[in-house]
Design an enzyme around this catalytic site. Structure first.
Site, mmCIF file in Angstrom:
data_model
loop_
_atom_site.group_PDB
_atom_site.id
_atom_site.type_symbol
_atom_site.label_atom_id
_atom_site.label_comp_id
_atom_site.label_asym_id
_atom_site.label_seq_id
_atom_site.Cartn_x
_atom_site.Cartn_y
_atom_site.Cartn_z
ATOM 1 C CG LEU A 1 62.620 28.535 -59.423
ATOM 2 C CD1 LEU A 1 62.621 29.635 -58.355
ATOM 3 C CD2 LEU A 1 61.678 27.409 -59.004
ATOM 4 C CD GLN B 1 58.134 28.300 -71.886
ATOM 5 O OE1 GLN B 1 59.123 28.713 -72.470
ATOM 6 N NE2 GLN B 1 57.012 28.009 -72.512
ATOM 7 C CG ASP C 1 65.684 30.709 -60.996
ATOM 8 O OD1 ASP C 1 65.205 30.121 -61.980
ATOM 9 O OD2 ASP C 1 65.678 31.964 -60.891
ATOM 10 C CE1 TYR D 1 67.294 34.446 -76.227
ATOM 11 C CE2 TYR D 1 66.146 34.195 -78.307
ATOM 12 C CZ TYR D 1 66.512 33.692 -77.074
ATOM 13 O OH TYR D 1 66.079 32.450 -76.688
ATOM 14 C CE LYS E 1 69.648 31.840 -76.586
ATOM 15 N NZ LYS E 1 69.975 31.016 -75.418
HETATM 16 C C1 AKB Z 1 61.769 33.817 -77.790
HETATM 17 O O1 AKB Z 1 60.687 34.037 -78.364
HETATM 18 O O2 AKB Z 1 62.583 34.701 -77.503
HETATM 19 C C2 AKB Z 1 62.122 32.381 -77.472
HETATM 20 C C3 AKB Z 1 62.959 31.767 -78.547
HETATM 21 C C4 AKB Z 1 62.344 31.362 -79.828
HETATM 22 O O3 AKB Z 1 64.132 31.598 -78.362
HETATM 23 N N1 AKB Z 1 60.938 31.622 -77.251
#
Ligand code: AKB
Length: 317
Positions: free
Chosen positions: A10, A12, A34, A142, A146
């Site tokens: 659900l 983006q 989700d 983040y 990744k």
């Molecule tokens: C974010 O802005 O966190 C994401 C990405 C670039 O991974 N859109």
């Protein structure tokens, strides 16, 4: 891919990807999942849908077995700005969710796709024409998840033979489901506000370039990479892909050419600005072009044309 389980369905990307996959592979063959449900979403009403908290590995595998899936498209994750506010939660959700997706793919002998991001790069990475293989020392949580995710997917491929594949997505722009908690979200908001208010205040400073892509190209890239001949894949996790690179004033100029009254002002958010400045200006997608034929259709002008037209139909009635 024959039967596909999508997490974060659900969100983006998921809300459009599930609909596209059902068109391609048949409604019954695409299971949307989700952590919440939404009876008004076509993802829930148009085919199988299950609630799934991706940190629950037992349920993840149980659903994989129930639907006999041969591909997992794992999208559920916390994005950059939210992750910076809640680093421990971001690590838990992004990493435990991925491990559970990989384990499900391993036990079912299936494929797994998960997106990496331009966030997998950091301040010491070359900023322009960022190569596929280069320095990856991100300074955001983040970005750390990744890079760890890319390495984990490579490991599952080498150690257990799981057919893992991924791309490093830039900011994604779409008129269907807004993103939440990202740094590149301004590039979506600006179109909504242009149509509704004819003005926008950007939290990203003038001159800050980031890579972007229109959602139809992102969806095509996922399908194309998942269907690509594995013999051609030198890289797997994860391919640089981008369609355009722009700063707020560039997208504002493209909007102003179509809505002359549109005005852009700035009120910079230091947290998201710091994240944006740690990312590349523009990445080099040539390995994706060579290894599986990545070819985006939209640039800033054609995307702006389409976004404004679609949003006008949805927002102004
Ligand atoms: C974010 O802005 O966190 C994401 C990405 C670039 O991974 N859109």
């Amino acid at each position: 891919m024959k039967t596909i389980l999508v997490t974060g369905a659900l969100g983006q990307i998921g809300s459009e990807l599930v609909v596209k996959l059902r068109d391609l592979y048949g409604d019954r063959h695409v299971v949307g999942t989700d952590v919440r449900s939404d009876p008004n979403s076509p993802v829930v009403s148009g085919g199988p849908f299950e609630t799934l908290d991706v940190t629950d590995g037992e349920r993840f595998l149980e659903l994989g077995k129930k639907y006999q899936v041969d591909a997992v498209i794992h999208l559920a994750a916390v994005l950059s700005a939210t992750a910076e506010a809640k680093p421990q939660f971001a690590w838990h959700l992004n990493m435990t969710g991925l491990v559970n997706g990989l384990e499900t793919a391993r036990q079912l002998e299936g494929q797994l796709f998960t997106p990496s991001s331009i966030a997998a790069f950091g301040p010491s990475t070359p900023k322009d024409g960022t190569p596929q293989d280069t320095i990856q020392r991100p300074n955001t949580i983040y970005g750390v998840t990744k890079v760890a995710g890319e390495l984990l997917c490579d490991y599952y491929h080498q150690r257990f033979g799981v057919d893992t594949r991924g791309v490093r997505f830039p900011g994604l722009i779409s008129y269907v489901t807004p993103p939440g908690g990202g740094t590149t979200d301004y590039a979506v908001d600006i179109y909504y506000q242009a149509v509704k208010e004819k003005k926008y205040t950007s939290y990203i400073a003038a001159g800050t370039k980031m890579d972007m892509m229109y959602m139809p190209d992102a969806l095509d890239a996922i399908v194309q990479l998942m269907e690509a001949d594995p013999a051609r894949l030198v890289h797997r996790n994860a391919f640089n892909i981008a369609a355009m690179s722009f700063a707020p004033e560039d997208v504002a100029a493209a909007i102003k050419a179509r809505i002359p009254e549109f005005e852009l002002t700035y009120d910079v958010d230091p947290v998201r600005q710091r994240i944006a400045e740690s990312w590349p200006n523009s990445i080099d997608s040539s390995c994706a072009v060579e290894e599986w034929g990545f070819r985006p259709r939209f640039d800033l002008e054609s995307m702006t044309e389409d976004m404004l037209q679609k949003l006008a139909g949805r927002l102004v009635r």
